[in-house]
Design a protein around this motif. Sequence first.
Motif, mmCIF file in Angstrom:
data_model
loop_
_atom_site.group_PDB
_atom_site.id
_atom_site.type_symbol
_atom_site.label_atom_id
_atom_site.label_comp_id
_atom_site.label_asym_id
_atom_site.label_seq_id
_atom_site.Cartn_x
_atom_site.Cartn_y
_atom_site.Cartn_z
ATOM 1 N N LEU A 1 0.807 -1.312 0.139
ATOM 2 C CA LEU A 1 -0.042 0.006 -0.065
ATOM 3 C C LEU A 1 0.842 1.185 -0.139
ATOM 4 O O LEU A 1 0.601 2.129 -0.618
ATOM 5 N N SER A 2 2.028 1.400 0.588
ATOM 6 C CA SER A 2 2.643 2.589 0.730
ATOM 7 C C SER A 2 3.558 2.526 -0.663
ATOM 8 O O SER A 2 3.858 3.656 -0.845
ATOM 9 N N MET B 1 0.966 9.468 -5.113
ATOM 10 C CA MET B 1 -0.117 10.324 -4.594
ATOM 11 C C MET B 1 0.316 11.662 -4.634
ATOM 12 O O MET B 1 -0.565 12.640 -4.686
ATOM 13 N N ALA C 1 1.043 4.341 -2.469
ATOM 14 C CA ALA C 1 0.898 5.834 -1.807
ATOM 15 C C ALA C 1 2.006 6.680 -2.409
ATOM 16 O O ALA C 1 1.627 8.064 -2.275
#
Length: 277
Positions: free
Chosen positions: A110-111, A117, A114
């Motif tokens: 997930l990181s 972003m 991210a």
Amino acid sequence: MRDETKYALKKTAFYFVIFTAVAWILIPIIVAFLYGFTTKTDYYNPDIIIPHSYTTKYVHTILFTLGAWEGIKNSVIVATLTIIISFILGIPAGYSIAKFIFPGRDTIKLSIVALRMFPIPVMAIPLIVLYIRLHLADTLLGVALAHTAMALPFVVLITSSIFGGVSKEYEEAAMVFGLTRLGSFMKITLPLALPGLAAAAMFTFVMSWNEVFVASVLTLNHRTLPAQVLSIMAGSSGGAAPDYYKFAAAFIMTLPAMLFIFFARKYLVTMWGITLK
């Protein structure tokens, strides 16, 4: 409504969506080709939609007079370096995520996503200051490192999916016959994953080839093709290049990426086949 009518409507809708998608992609390419090679007289003639006479003058001027050919060579070098660095860092990470269970694995995935972003323009000034201190400003290696930071999350996620599609029984069988884990990876897993890795290289190449903001900010004399074209189009006499030069520049930027994808398309299909097993 009968089943035959429903089927016909679904089929018509499907072909309409496909036609729209193909037209959305092909029409700009066709227009760039037509108007990038048309003569000035035909371009400004309101009675002519499809030009009758063509010339290579604008493409030749952009390539050799205004320096786009040097930008093409720089783009190829930067894209190649980006692929190499991304794979050196991304393949071990993707393999670890796919084959090992450890605390925080899902959080790491997930990181990684991210990281994409954060808008790049927000980081432009700190990045320039950092590059000046590290003596990486206006270097192809510096642009390649910046592109690697952009491409690495995708490389990790793609390679983890590819390695996850390779059965672990193959590696276990290889280790039973005396290979180490590294040896089983090099002789068993890696050859099976090569088509998918080629597709990941294609994604990385196209991303690096098309990126313009970082290359424009970090370089001045060693610009990649998109940054060089942007500089040419904005710095022409009068403040802006004529439209037919813009179409010619669009054709120059699009053609190499299209050729690369054309020759690598079979690996893309293979990658999705491995991923969806």
